[in-house]
Structures are given as C-alpha cells and as structure tokens.
Design a protein around this motif. Structure first.
Motif, PDB file in Angstrom:
ATOM      1  N   SER A   4      -2.724  -2.181  -3.185  1.00  0.00           N
ATOM      2  CA  SER A   4      -1.813  -1.043  -3.164  1.00  0.00           C
ATOM      3  C   SER A   4      -2.013  -0.301  -4.473  1.00  0.00           C
ATOM      4  O   SER A   4      -2.380  -0.911  -5.488  1.00  0.00           O
ATOM      5  N   GLU A   5      -1.787   0.998  -4.480  1.00  0.00           N
ATOM      6  CA  GLU A   5      -1.917   1.756  -5.722  1.00  0.00           C
ATOM      7  C   GLU A   5      -0.807   1.421  -6.706  1.00  0.00           C
ATOM      8  O   GLU A   5      -0.943   1.627  -7.910  1.00  0.00           O
ATOM      9  N   ASN A   6       0.309   0.897  -6.198  1.00  0.00           N
ATOM     10  CA  ASN A   6       1.457   0.526  -7.025  1.00  0.00           C
ATOM     11  C   ASN A   6       1.873  -0.899  -6.704  1.00  0.00           C
ATOM     12  O   ASN A   6       1.414  -1.489  -5.732  1.00  0.00           O
ATOM     13  N   ASP A  24       7.868  -0.782 -11.086  1.00  0.00           N
ATOM     14  CA  ASP A  24       7.120  -0.236 -12.220  1.00  0.00           C
ATOM     15  C   ASP A  24       6.139  -1.237 -12.810  1.00  0.00           C
ATOM     16  O   ASP A  24       5.137  -0.858 -13.406  1.00  0.00           O
ATOM     17  N   ASP A  25       6.443  -2.530 -12.668  1.00  0.00           N
ATOM     18  CA  ASP A  25       5.576  -3.546 -13.263  1.00  0.00           C
ATOM     19  C   ASP A  25       5.638  -4.838 -12.443  1.00  0.00           C
ATOM     20  O   ASP A  25       6.468  -5.005 -11.556  1.00  0.00           O
ATOM     21  N   PRO A  54      -1.992  -3.444  -7.510  1.00  0.00           N
ATOM     22  CA  PRO A  54      -3.072  -2.523  -7.878  1.00  0.00           C
ATOM     23  C   PRO A  54      -4.246  -3.283  -8.496  1.00  0.00           C
ATOM     24  O   PRO A  54      -4.573  -3.128  -9.660  1.00  0.00           O
ATOM     25  N   SER A  55      -4.860  -4.136  -7.700  1.00  0.00           N
ATOM     26  CA  SER A  55      -5.975  -4.963  -8.155  1.00  0.00           C
ATOM     27  C   SER A  55      -7.214  -4.621  -7.340  1.00  0.00           C
ATOM     28  O   SER A  55      -7.199  -4.678  -6.110  1.00  0.00           O
ATOM     29  N   LYS A  56      -8.292  -4.281  -8.032  1.00  0.00           N
ATOM     30  CA  LYS A  56      -9.526  -3.882  -7.347  1.00  0.00           C
ATOM     31  C   LYS A  56     -10.108  -5.007  -6.498  1.00  0.00           C
ATOM     32  O   LYS A  56     -10.869  -4.756  -5.582  1.00  0.00           O
ATOM     33  N   GLY A  57      -9.728  -6.241  -6.780  1.00  0.00           N
ATOM     34  CA  GLY A  57     -10.223  -7.373  -6.004  1.00  0.00           C
ATOM     35  C   GLY A  57      -9.820  -7.317  -4.540  1.00  0.00           C
ATOM     36  O   GLY A  57     -10.446  -7.934  -3.690  1.00  0.00           O
TER      37      GLY A  57
END
Length: 186
Positions: A4-6, A24-25, A54-57
């Motif tokens: 997800s982007e967030n 937010d975190d 937001p993890s590219k994996g």
C-alpha cells in the motif's frame, strides 16, 4: 499483509462489512492491531484483517498471510488459520521451533487441518541459533523423518532459519550471538 502507498488496516467482517483505517506511521498501525487482538469479541466478528505497508517487497503481487498459529488460547484462532490456508494460500510456511521440536499441538493441527494442503507446505525450523551447532543437523533430520512418518510426505522441504546470522549478514554488527546457556531456553 500487502503493498500500500500508506500504512493501512482494512477490517473485513463476517457480515461483509469493511472498514479501512489510514495511519501516519507503523507504530500507530501496530497499536490498532494490538487493540483488535485484545478485544476477542470484536476479533471473532472479523473474517480477515488486511495490513497495507509501503514496502517495495510487496510490489510483485506478493501477499503474506500471518495466521494465529496452533498453540493458541482460543480455539477459534485455529479456525481462522485453516480458512486462510484453504482459501488464500498458494504456499504455506509452517514454523517449527528448534527448541520445542514438533510439539503434539502442532502435529495434531497438521493432521486435523493441513492434510489437503501438505503438498504446498514448507517447514521452517526457527530459533536454530538457540541450539548448539553440533545438534542442528540432527534436529533438521529429526524434523524431516518425523514429517515423513506422521504425514507420509516423501520429501518434506525443511529449512533452518538463523535470525542472528541473517542480521549479521545484513550489516547489523552490534548484534551479539547468544550464550546458549544464558540466553536461550533449552
């Protein structure tokens, strides 16, 4: 868990209702997950919880499904695990603690619930770093033989996992190898 982007959590309820939360975190996301887990009545009403990171994996259409496990207080957790394995899993990773090799609860769970999906299971022996080096090969061989005997798996995929070794290989130099007598429960 998926990309997800967030930071997000989507609660999917048994009645079909869905509710999505944005954070937010990561700490705020974790806090909500702990709250859900603490409220067993609310948790029973859930079909699933989807966590977006937001993890590219996770960009390669990989989704990780983390289930409650087999040695749980609430038996309905096992129902959740079985449903996830049958409905959503292409490959299942079964974690086996090297310090408590194949407890009866895990054998019972596999026998009662995983027989239809055993061909897609990989067995990962965790905490192998908490076992003396001289005993590690023997534990892996024991797991392999026990799986063959108990479940008639011809060649089970059994993989050791040494988390400390992985951390050291990835540059975490301040990680100390444990004193097996002091730090690990044997």
């Amino acid at each position: 868990i998926e990309y997800s982007e967030n930071y997000t959590v989507t609660l999917k309820f048994n009645d079909g209702y869905e509710k999505k939360y944005n954070f937010d975190d990561f700490e705020a996301l974790k806090s909500m997950l702990y709250q859900i887990n603490e409220n067993s009545e609310e948790a029973k009403a859930l079909h699933s919880v989807c966590v977006g990171l937001p993890s590219k994996g996770f960009l390669e259409n990989i989704r990780v499904i983390d289930t409650p496990g087999t040695n749980v207080e609430h038996l309905w957790h096992e129902d959740v695990t079985v449903r996830a394995l049958e409905e959503m899993s292409d490959v299942s990773v079964v974690l086996i603690d090297a310090t408590q090799v194949l407890p009866e609860s895990l054998i019972r769970f596999v026998r009662n619930n995983l027989e239809p999906v055993l061909s897609q299971c990989v067995f990962v022996v965790t905490k192998i770093d908490c076992v003396r080096k001289a005993e590690r090969k023997g534990i892996l061989k024991f797991v392999e033989i026990k799986l063959q005997q108990e479940f008639e798996i011809e060649e089970p995929v059994v993989i050791p996992y040494d988390s400390l070794d992985i951390l050291l290989k990835h540059g975490f130099r301040d990680v100390d190898k444990p004193d097996l007598e002091a730090d690990c429960e044997l």
